[in-house]
Design an enzyme around this catalytic site. Structure first.
Site, PDB file in Angstrom:
ATOM      1  N   ARG A  94      64.429 -62.247   2.572  1.00 59.06           N
ATOM      2  CA  ARG A  94      63.026 -62.337   2.750  1.00 59.06           C
ATOM      3  C   ARG A  94      62.553 -63.932   2.763  1.00 59.06           C
ATOM      4  O   ARG A  94      61.267 -63.727   3.264  1.00 59.06           O
ATOM      5  CB  ARG A  94      62.615 -61.991   1.203  1.00 59.06           C
ATOM      6  CG  ARG A  94      61.337 -61.917   0.797  1.00 59.06           C
ATOM      7  CD  ARG A  94      60.418 -61.141   1.550  1.00 59.06           C
ATOM      8  NE  ARG A  94      59.073 -61.542   1.304  1.00 59.06           N
ATOM      9  CZ  ARG A  94      58.211 -62.540   1.922  1.00 59.06           C
ATOM     10  NH1 ARG A  94      58.594 -63.359   2.673  1.00 59.06           N
ATOM     11  NH2 ARG A  94      57.082 -62.622   1.622  1.00 59.06           N
ATOM     12  N   TYR A  95      63.401 -64.717   2.386  1.00 54.50           N
ATOM     13  CA  TYR A  95      62.995 -66.253   2.394  1.00 54.50           C
ATOM     14  C   TYR A  95      63.813 -66.952   3.595  1.00 54.50           C
ATOM     15  O   TYR A  95      64.850 -66.553   4.059  1.00 54.50           O
ATOM     16  CB  TYR A  95      63.232 -66.766   1.120  1.00 54.50           C
ATOM     17  CG  TYR A  95      62.483 -66.085   0.017  1.00 54.50           C
ATOM     18  CD1 TYR A  95      60.865 -66.385  -0.228  1.00 54.50           C
ATOM     19  CD2 TYR A  95      63.223 -65.345  -0.835  1.00 54.50           C
ATOM     20  CE1 TYR A  95      60.504 -65.738  -1.284  1.00 54.50           C
ATOM     21  CE2 TYR A  95      62.200 -64.513  -1.942  1.00 54.50           C
ATOM     22  CZ  TYR A  95      61.132 -64.818  -1.977  1.00 54.50           C
ATOM     23  OH  TYR A  95      60.381 -64.236  -2.923  1.00 54.50           O
ATOM     24  N   ARG A 154      67.620 -68.596   2.344  1.00 52.38           N
ATOM     25  CA  ARG A 154      68.445 -67.745   1.628  1.00 52.38           C
ATOM     26  C   ARG A 154      68.320 -66.390   1.463  1.00 52.38           C
ATOM     27  O   ARG A 154      67.348 -65.875   2.101  1.00 52.38           O
ATOM     28  CB  ARG A 154      68.150 -68.076   0.026  1.00 52.38           C
ATOM     29  CG  ARG A 154      66.863 -67.851  -0.243  1.00 52.38           C
ATOM     30  CD  ARG A 154      66.526 -69.118  -1.499  1.00 52.38           C
ATOM     31  NE  ARG A 154      65.210 -68.971  -2.135  1.00 52.38           N
ATOM     32  CZ  ARG A 154      64.007 -69.091  -1.471  1.00 52.38           C
ATOM     33  NH1 ARG A 154      64.022 -69.867  -0.286  1.00 52.38           N
ATOM     34  NH2 ARG A 154      62.927 -69.305  -2.040  1.00 52.38           N
ATOM     35  N   CYS A 183      76.603 -50.743 -11.473  1.00 51.81           N
ATOM     36  CA  CYS A 183      76.538 -51.677 -12.675  1.00 51.81           C
ATOM     37  C   CYS A 183      77.121 -51.537 -13.858  1.00 51.81           C
ATOM     38  O   CYS A 183      77.650 -50.423 -14.047  1.00 51.81           O
ATOM     39  CB  CYS A 183      74.753 -51.760 -13.116  1.00 51.81           C
ATOM     40  SG  CYS A 183      73.696 -52.293 -11.774  1.00 51.81           S
ATOM     41  N   CYS A 197      69.722 -50.344 -16.705  1.00 51.36           N
ATOM     42  CA  CYS A 197      68.739 -50.792 -17.486  1.00 51.36           C
ATOM     43  C   CYS A 197      67.318 -49.720 -17.226  1.00 51.36           C
ATOM     44  O   CYS A 197      67.189 -49.723 -15.948  1.00 51.36           O
ATOM     45  CB  CYS A 197      68.338 -52.205 -17.116  1.00 51.36           C
ATOM     46  SG  CYS A 197      69.778 -53.213 -17.042  1.00 51.36           S
ATOM     47  N   CYS A 244      65.126 -51.190 -14.498  1.00 56.23           N
ATOM     48  CA  CYS A 244      65.774 -51.880 -13.170  1.00 56.23           C
ATOM     49  C   CYS A 244      64.481 -51.438 -11.976  1.00 56.23           C
ATOM     50  O   CYS A 244      64.128 -50.361 -12.016  1.00 56.23           O
ATOM     51  CB  CYS A 244      66.819 -50.883 -12.917  1.00 56.23           C
ATOM     52  SG  CYS A 244      67.566 -51.420 -11.414  1.00 56.23           S
ATOM     53  N   ARG A 274      65.566 -51.741  -9.018  1.00 56.79           N
ATOM     54  CA  ARG A 274      66.428 -51.390  -7.908  1.00 56.79           C
ATOM     55  C   ARG A 274      67.116 -50.177  -8.206  1.00 56.79           C
ATOM     56  O   ARG A 274      68.171 -49.682  -7.734  1.00 56.79           O
ATOM     57  CB  ARG A 274      67.564 -52.465  -7.502  1.00 56.79           C
ATOM     58  CG  ARG A 274      67.307 -52.968  -6.041  1.00 56.79           C
ATOM     59  CD  ARG A 274      68.134 -53.855  -5.794  1.00 56.79           C
ATOM     60  NE  ARG A 274      67.702 -55.173  -5.586  1.00 56.79           N
ATOM     61  CZ  ARG A 274      68.120 -56.573  -5.820  1.00 56.79           C
ATOM     62  NH1 ARG A 274      69.410 -56.666  -6.292  1.00 56.79           N
ATOM     63  NH2 ARG A 274      67.574 -57.601  -5.518  1.00 56.79           N
ATOM     64  N   ASP A 291      58.270 -55.594 -12.440  1.00 55.95           N
ATOM     65  CA  ASP A 291      58.110 -54.969 -11.012  1.00 55.95           C
ATOM     66  C   ASP A 291      57.345 -53.655 -11.051  1.00 55.95           C
ATOM     67  O   ASP A 291      57.603 -52.972 -12.011  1.00 55.95           O
ATOM     68  CB  ASP A 291      59.328 -55.097 -10.444  1.00 55.95           C
ATOM     69  CG  ASP A 291      59.725 -56.526 -10.088  1.00 55.95           C
ATOM     70  OD1 ASP A 291      59.134 -57.380  -9.868  1.00 55.95           O
ATOM     71  OD2 ASP A 291      61.275 -56.666  -9.961  1.00 55.95           O
ATOM     72  N   ASP A 299      57.003 -60.910  -8.977  1.00 60.67           N
ATOM     73  CA  ASP A 299      57.724 -60.802  -7.511  1.00 60.67           C
ATOM     74  C   ASP A 299      56.688 -59.621  -6.982  1.00 60.67           C
ATOM     75  O   ASP A 299      56.577 -58.543  -7.345  1.00 60.67           O
ATOM     76  CB  ASP A 299      59.049 -60.230  -7.675  1.00 60.67           C
ATOM     77  CG  ASP A 299      59.784 -60.550  -6.413  1.00 60.67           C
ATOM     78  OD1 ASP A 299      59.399 -60.796  -5.363  1.00 60.67           O
ATOM     79  OD2 ASP A 299      61.092 -60.629  -6.538  1.00 60.67           O
ATOM     80  N   LYS A 346      57.849 -63.830  -4.363  1.00 63.94           N
ATOM     81  CA  LYS A 346      57.478 -64.489  -5.595  1.00 63.94           C
ATOM     82  C   LYS A 346      56.270 -65.454  -5.829  1.00 63.94           C
ATOM     83  O   LYS A 346      56.477 -66.052  -4.815  1.00 63.94           O
ATOM     84  CB  LYS A 346      58.771 -65.037  -6.406  1.00 63.94           C
ATOM     85  CG  LYS A 346      60.091 -64.247  -6.391  1.00 63.94           C
ATOM     86  CD  LYS A 346      61.268 -64.958  -6.845  1.00 63.94           C
ATOM     87  CE  LYS A 346      62.646 -64.066  -7.012  1.00 63.94           C
ATOM     88  NZ  LYS A 346      62.882 -63.730  -5.825  1.00 63.94           N
TER      89      LYS A 346
END
Ligand SMILES: *Cc1c(COP(=O)(O)O)cnc(C)c1O
Ligand code: SF4
Length: 391
Positions: A112-113, A116, A125, A129, A132, A134, A293, A330, A337
């Protein structure tokens, strides 16, 4: 003395709650199992009944031991036991809230950036959570990341020299075996233009016994390597979780923390002050505080933006600057972000800016007469006309 016949016990495989693999094998999931372990609320029962169709439930026995059986508002409990709110999709919520799939040159990379990228090492995982972002990717059998996906990811990084920072994420990379994880890290480290490696993991929080000497000895061979973890409440900073952070820090790994602001879990200034100052004591630097998010089914866990800003107002100036993370949204749809926070600028003029300090007092900042910011030595240091390296 009569010696007993030796029993076929594999002594190299400790098995019990102190063993991280035991923790993963004995994860708690599903309505029936939870019902047998604690008194559930009707809201939790509704969430659990529907969960299999939405997002996986899985809780390590260790993390479950932190759940308050008598209070449904327990911050640990709210992060792992689904509630009815997960079935509600609020306006604007999305399956892919960060537009990650639009910046996915190969299946295991989000780029995205400019300098990085994020490498999806796996889609599993240690726990799942409820907040989450994702959830479309993790814990779903169909989307599993294959070895060939990883080969393509490494190949993508190799042929993209702009990437200097690789964030190994997922899923949770520290749930891989040490050997498997090392294969991935070593492949990334072998790429000469990759300067730093970061790992994003919740393992120190939810599976701290995983951070053993074997793992830290491996990780320290790949410096500069950073780890960002994800503590959301000071209740999670148990002696063993603190020891896990200690061990990583002792291996020379700079530790950061990304907290998600969750309504009713940590949307309280005193909780956040306690969390962030305690993290510093464990040598973990609070890095980001995320507004929730817009992931489908997480509206009941999100706060208003005003709440986020109010929290920052009550942190900045009141506790060590080192303990104050950046509040970030984000943005939906992959726009990246954005830092937000209280506005400390009252007015801006050519002669002075008027500022408001953390106690609400107004103060002038007089501007200097000259304002050309050119650094004359830049051309010497970077070489004439070579702006690219500076950017
Ligand atoms: C958050 C994020 C990063 C890292 O951002 P930093 O601000 O450098 O920590 C990189 N790639 C993607 C896709 C991200 O979402
Ligand atoms: S550990 Fe991270 S990726 Fe895994 S379920 Fe929790 S928030 Fe999602």
């Amino acid at each position: 003395m009569l010696r007993s016949v030796s029993l076929p016990i594999a002594t190299d495989q400790p098995s019990g709650p102190d063993d991280w693999r035991w923790q993963l094998r004995h994860r708690i999931s599903g309505l029936a199992e939870l019902e047998s372990l604690l008194p559930l609320t009707a809201d939790e029962r509704a969430g659990l009944a529907a969960a299999p169709d939405h997002f996986r439930v899985g809780i390590t026995p260790y993390y479950f031991s932190l759940v308050d059986r008598n209070h449904a508002a327990c911050p640990v409990r709210m992060q792992v036991i689904p509630r009815g709110g997960e079935l509600v999709i609020e306006p604007g919520e999305m399956l892919d809230p960060l537009g990650e799939d639009a910046h996915r040159p190969v299946s295991a990379i989000f780029h995205r950036y400019p300098d990085r990228c994020l490498l999806l090492a796996l889609d599993r995982c240690a726990i799942y959570c409820r907040h989450c972002n994702r959830r479309r990717l993790v814990g779903q059998q169909e989307s599993s990341i294959t070895r060939s996906d990883l080969d393509q990811a490494i190949d993508y990084i190799r042929r993209t020299p702009a990437i200097r920072d690789v964030l190994i994420s997922g899923g949770d990379p520290l749930t891989l075996s040490t050997d498997r994880l090392e294969e991935i890290i070593a492949a990334v480290r072998a790429i000469s233009h990759v300067e730093i490696i970061r790992i994003g993991t919740r393992v120190p929080v939810v599976l701290p016994m995983r951070i053993d000497d074997d793992l830290t000895a491996m990780l320290r061979r790949y410096h500069p390597l950073y780890i960002n973890t994800h503590f959301n409440h000071p209740k999670e900073l148990t002696p063993i979780a603190r020891a896990a952070c200690e061990r990583l820090a002792n291996a020379g790994i700079p530790l950061g923390n990304q907290t998600v602001l969750l309504r009713g879990v940590n949307s309280s200034a005193r909780v956040l002050r306690k969390l962030f100052t305690e993290l510093l004591r464990c040598r973990v630097r609070p890095y980001y505080l995320f507004q929730g998010d817009v992931a489908e089914g997480t509206g009941h866990l999100r706060t208003s933006v005003e709440t986020g800003v109010e929290m920052m107002q009550q942190l900045r100036g009141h506790i060590s600057g080192l303990a104050v993370p950046h509040l970030v949204i984000d943005t939906p749809g992959g726009m990246g972000k954005v830092n937000i926070g209280p506005d400390y600028v009252v007015s801006r003029g050519p002669d002075k800016w008027v500022l408001r300090n953390y106690e609400g007092q107004l103060v002038d900042y007089p501007q200097p007469a000259a304002s050309d910011p050119t650094c004359a030595y830049d051309e010497v240091y970077f070489g004439a006309g070579n702006d690219a390296t500076a950017s």
